[in-house]
Design a protein around this motif. Structure first.
Motif, PDB file in Angstrom:
ATOM      1  N   ALA A   2     -25.257  32.931 -20.493  1.00  0.00           N
ATOM      2  CA  ALA A   2     -24.856  31.966 -19.462  1.00  0.00           C
ATOM      3  C   ALA A   2     -26.036  31.624 -18.546  1.00  0.00           C
ATOM      4  O   ALA A   2     -26.270  30.452 -18.234  1.00  0.00           O
ATOM      5  N   TYR A  21     -20.477  34.448 -22.905  1.00  0.00           N
ATOM      6  CA  TYR A  21     -20.973  34.004 -21.607  1.00  0.00           C
ATOM      7  C   TYR A  21     -20.629  35.003 -20.504  1.00  0.00           C
ATOM      8  O   TYR A  21     -21.411  35.199 -19.579  1.00  0.00           O
ATOM      9  N   THR A  67     -23.491  26.518 -16.173  1.00  0.00           N
ATOM     10  CA  THR A  67     -22.803  27.425 -17.088  1.00  0.00           C
ATOM     11  C   THR A  67     -22.444  28.726 -16.383  1.00  0.00           C
ATOM     12  O   THR A  67     -21.379  29.302 -16.642  1.00  0.00           O
ATOM     13  N   PRO A  81     -19.100  21.265 -18.527  1.00  0.00           N
ATOM     14  CA  PRO A  81     -19.099  22.678 -18.939  1.00  0.00           C
ATOM     15  C   PRO A  81     -17.833  23.082 -19.704  1.00  0.00           C
ATOM     16  O   PRO A  81     -17.868  24.017 -20.508  1.00  0.00           O
ATOM     17  N   THR A 111     -18.647  29.957 -16.090  1.00  0.00           N
ATOM     18  CA  THR A 111     -18.301  31.305 -16.520  1.00  0.00           C
ATOM     19  C   THR A 111     -17.607  32.065 -15.392  1.00  0.00           C
ATOM     20  O   THR A 111     -16.607  32.763 -15.615  1.00  0.00           O
ATOM     21  N   TYR A 127     -28.476  29.225 -20.114  1.00  0.00           N
ATOM     22  CA  TYR A 127     -28.040  27.822 -20.099  1.00  0.00           C
ATOM     23  C   TYR A 127     -28.237  27.190 -18.732  1.00  0.00           C
ATOM     24  O   TYR A 127     -28.388  25.985 -18.615  1.00  0.00           O
TER      25      TYR A 127
END
Ligand SMILES: [Zn+2]
Length: 157
Positions: free
Chosen positions: A95, A78, A102, A150, A106, A98
């Protein structure tokens, strides 16, 4: 002063760390704004970040204009920080695919590394998500992931 997003105005010394593509910039900007709201509204976030090796609060990290958020099309995960305590962060295409939550998760995880959270078997970086309201204390205690948050208690490094 504010942590910077690479919108084409920064040449990262890290190979493969590039400007955030135009189509992903709204999510990156949303994530930074949301992170600042978390730092303002959720005292547990700053408190947790202060326990990490470099002892800076999330508020301080988000105000550090020497920290750059780049994009990487090539990293497998990610996100990535160039070193423990480093200031060059890359958020990967995975990432962004998503979606913005996300990207936010991250960003928080990588800022913990920038603040000295180790990689390897350590879960210190991922645990920052719980302090930021992006995971549940129950997931942390049980080790069982709730896919609606998450945070993933099984992620280390
Ligand atoms: Zn990590």
């Amino acid at each position: 002063m504010v942590m910077q997003l690479n919108l084409g105005d920064h040449v990262s010394p890290e190979p493969g760390y590039t400007a955030i593509p135009a189509g992903y910039r709204p999510d990156a900007q949303w994530a930074r704004t949301r992170a600042r709201a978390i730092a303002r509204g959720m005292p547990s976030a700053d408190a947790y970040f202060r326990t990490l090796p470099n002892a800076r609060s999330l508020t301080q990290l988000l105000a550090d204009n020497t920290i750059w958020i780049n994009y990487s099309a090539t990293i497998g995960g990610y996100g990535e920080t160039n070193a423990v305590g480093g200031k060059e962060i890359a958020i990967g295409s995975v990432a962004f695919r998503y979606g913005r939550w996300t990207v936010l998760a991250t960003l928080i995880h990588e800022l913990a590394h920038s603040n000295g959270a180790p990689g390897g078997a350590s879960k210190a970086a991922e645990q920052a998500l719980v302090a930021c309201g992006l995971g549940k204390r129950g997931e942390l205690n049980s080790g069982v992931d709730d896919p609606r948050t998450p945070f993933d208690p099984n992620i280390s490094g």
